[in-house]
Each structure stands twice: as C-alpha cells, then as structure tokens.
Motif scaffolding. Structure first.
Motif, PDB file in Angstrom:
ATOM      1  N   GLY A  67       0.808  -1.212   0.000  1.00 58.06           N
ATOM      2  CA  GLY A  67       0.000   0.000   0.000  1.00 58.06           C
ATOM      3  C   GLY A  67       0.843   1.263   0.000  1.00 58.06           C
ATOM      4  O   GLY A  67       2.073   1.229   0.052  1.00 58.06           O
ATOM      5  N   ALA A  68       0.151   2.396  -0.014  1.00 58.43           N
ATOM      6  CA  ALA A  68       0.819   3.685  -0.168  1.00 58.43           C
ATOM      7  C   ALA A  68       1.293   4.267   1.163  1.00 58.43           C
ATOM      8  O   ALA A  68       1.765   5.398   1.203  1.00 58.43           O
ATOM      9  CB  ALA A  68      -0.118   4.664  -0.867  1.00 58.43           C
ATOM     10  N   SER A  69       1.161   3.508   2.257  1.00 58.62           N
ATOM     11  CA  SER A  69       1.525   4.056   3.561  1.00 58.62           C
ATOM     12  C   SER A  69       3.030   4.143   3.768  1.00 58.62           C
ATOM     13  O   SER A  69       3.497   4.786   4.699  1.00 58.62           O
ATOM     14  CB  SER A  69       0.908   3.211   4.684  1.00 58.62           C
ATOM     15  OG  SER A  69       1.249   1.853   4.529  1.00 58.62           O
ATOM     16  N   LEU A  70       3.802   3.478   2.915  1.00 59.08           N
ATOM     17  CA  LEU A  70       5.262   3.537   2.996  1.00 59.08           C
ATOM     18  C   LEU A  70       5.820   4.277   1.789  1.00 59.08           C
ATOM     19  O   LEU A  70       5.503   3.945   0.644  1.00 59.08           O
ATOM     20  CB  LEU A  70       5.885   2.133   3.001  1.00 59.08           C
ATOM     21  CG  LEU A  70       5.975   1.396   4.329  1.00 59.08           C
ATOM     22  CD1 LEU A  70       4.614   0.915   4.775  1.00 59.08           C
ATOM     23  CD2 LEU A  70       6.928   0.219   4.187  1.00 59.08           C
ATOM     24  N   THR A  71       6.649   5.270   2.039  1.00 59.67           N
ATOM     25  CA  THR A  71       7.418   5.875   0.956  1.00 59.67           C
ATOM     26  C   THR A  71       8.561   4.922   0.643  1.00 59.67           C
ATOM     27  O   THR A  71       9.300   4.506   1.528  1.00 59.67           O
ATOM     28  CB  THR A  71       7.995   7.237   1.386  1.00 59.67           C
ATOM     29  OG1 THR A  71       6.918   8.117   1.714  1.00 59.67           O
ATOM     30  CG2 THR A  71       8.836   7.843   0.275  1.00 59.67           C
ATOM     31  N   GLN A  72       8.705   4.572  -0.625  1.00 61.93           N
ATOM     32  CA  GLN A  72       9.715   3.596  -1.013  1.00 61.93           C
ATOM     33  C   GLN A  72      10.851   4.278  -1.778  1.00 61.93           C
ATOM     34  O   GLN A  72      10.625   5.004  -2.749  1.00 61.93           O
ATOM     35  CB  GLN A  72       9.096   2.502  -1.897  1.00 61.93           C
ATOM     36  CG  GLN A  72       8.014   1.677  -1.217  1.00 61.93           C
ATOM     37  CD  GLN A  72       8.595   0.676  -0.218  1.00 61.93           C
ATOM     38  OE1 GLN A  72       9.803   0.482  -0.121  1.00 61.93           O
ATOM     39  NE2 GLN A  72       7.707   0.029   0.532  1.00 61.93           N
ATOM     40  N   LEU A  73      12.082   4.018  -1.326  1.00 62.76           N
ATOM     41  CA  LEU A  73      13.272   4.559  -1.963  1.00 62.76           C
ATOM     42  C   LEU A  73      14.062   3.417  -2.600  1.00 62.76           C
ATOM     43  O   LEU A  73      14.059   2.281  -2.103  1.00 62.76           O
ATOM     44  CB  LEU A  73      14.146   5.291  -0.945  1.00 62.76           C
ATOM     45  CG  LEU A  73      13.451   6.365  -0.100  1.00 62.76           C
ATOM     46  CD1 LEU A  73      14.445   6.976   0.884  1.00 62.76           C
ATOM     47  CD2 LEU A  73      12.826   7.438  -0.983  1.00 62.76           C
TER      48      LEU A  73
END
Length: 236
Positions: free
Chosen positions: A178-184
């Motif tokens: 889901g979009a709750s984690l910013t992914q780098l």
C-alpha cells in the motif's frame, strides 16, 4: 584367583555397599595391584568412549565458558526493547543504538529524489531495508504497513529502502503493502552499506532526533513484537 574371579568379587563388594577400599584392604598385595589395574583400565575405557562420542575430542580441564546466543549490545531506555545480537551479527552492523542514522538521499520509487531527513516523523521513523528476493520481505512489508496505519497519525513516519534495481517482483510487493510507505531505491547498495552488510530485511526505528532507538537484522515474530513496543513508547 583369576581375573574373572576378582572382577566378580569386586562387583559384589560395591553392590553390597562396602565399596572398593574395604574390599582391597582384605586382599593380598598382589590382589590389590590386580584390582587397581582393573579400575584404571575401566576408567581409561570410559574416557576413551566419552571421547569417541564427541568426535574423539577430549573434554578440556576447567569450567566450560558459555556465552549467550544473543548478548545485549545496546539499550535505548528501560521501556524500549534492548537490541540483542550474536557477536558475529553485531560485527556487520555499522550503526548502533544511540547513534545518528545516516542522512540518506535516494531516488523515490515512482520518480524524483528524497532525503530521509525530509521524510522523518516528529516522534519516530521506521526504516525498512528489504529486497524482493528475500523470503521475509513480503511479511516485513505487510507488517510495517500495518504499523504505519496504527502509528502514522501519532508522529511516526515509515520508509522502505529497496535493494537493487526496480523490478516487477519488487513493485508487486510495494503495491500489496500500500501507499503508507514511501519507497526509496538503493540500486547500487550504497545506502545499505552505510548501516551494515547483507541480512535483509532489516528494520530500524529512529527517535525524533534521528538517532537509532532500536533495530533488528531479521524479521520474525519477535521482531514484530519489539517493533510494536518501540513505536508505542516513542509515540506516547
């Protein structure tokens, strides 16, 4: 008396409770020597069998020094779980409890760059290093996403750092989390190299000043429980 006779007589004396010493006291000097030789031979045989059972190794003299499987390395506070690692695992960790976390700047999955300092939470920041090919990656992402839903509105931020170049397998896991984690994206592995070596997933919880409050280099049931305890304490 022959050897068999002496053996039988010696065994009878031991069973009756008299022991070896009274038995030998009533024997002639030659008999004492014979009996003593039998006792020594029995002890040698016992020692030999003990060695054979452990690959032929001889038990060292003196006490055996035992070390804990996961000795405590650092503790942030009495209410935050202590970080416990075996010595060989501690050796591959470059950032420990109480130390400032590296100021990472990486491309965001989906476009653009991001600095970790700009993504941190007011009270806590969870940084999850993971790779799509590690067997606990999916579980780690799902669990961290659940914690983000619980603590995201309580001053905690959540960031994923994906090792390797973006690929379909990684994107599938990101979509599921889901979009709750910013992914780098850590395409060249240089971000991971600043905190440690290998062992993914690994998760860090930073306090409001960006210092490590707790971390683990695996993701298990114990990891999940300690992560929850740490977030509950830091976001009070």
């Amino acid at each position: 008396m022959d050897r068999a006779g002496w053996t039988s007589k010696l065994a009878a004396a031991i069973i009756s409770g008299g022991g070896i010493v009274p038995f030998l006291a009533g024997c002639s000097e030659p008999a004492i020597g014979a009996a003593a030789a039998q006792v020594a031979e029995a002890n040698d045989e016992k020692s030999s069998n003990a060695g054979a059972g452990s690959g032929g190794a001889v038990t060292p003299a003196g006490p055996i020094v035992r070390t804990a499987a996961k000795p405590i390395t650092e503790e942030y506070s009495a209410k935050v779980p202590p970080v416990m690692l075996a010595s060989e695992h501690a050796a591959i960790c470059k950032v420990n409890v109480g130390e400032q976390f590296p100021q990472l700047e990486l491309p965001k999955i989906g476009g653009g760059n991001a600095k970790l300092a700009d993504l941190k939470g007011a009270k806590a920041t969870v940084v999850l290093f993971w790779a799509p090919d590690r067997w606990m990656a999916e579980g780690a992402l799902a669990d961290v996403a659940k914690e983000a839903a619980t603590y995201g509105g309580k001053g905690a931020a959540f960031v994923g750092v994906v090792e390797g170049a973006p690929n379909d397998a990684g994107q599938k896991l990101i979509n599921a989390a889901g979009a709750s984690l910013t992914q780098l994206a850590d395409a060249d592995g240089k971000a991971l190299a600043q905190v440690g070596e290998s062992w993914l997933p690994r998760v860090y919880v930073l306090d409001g000043q960006g210092k490590v409050a707790w971390f683990d280099i695996e993701f298990s049931e114990a990891t999940r429980r300690e992560l929850q305890l740490t977030l509950a304490e830091l976001t009070k």
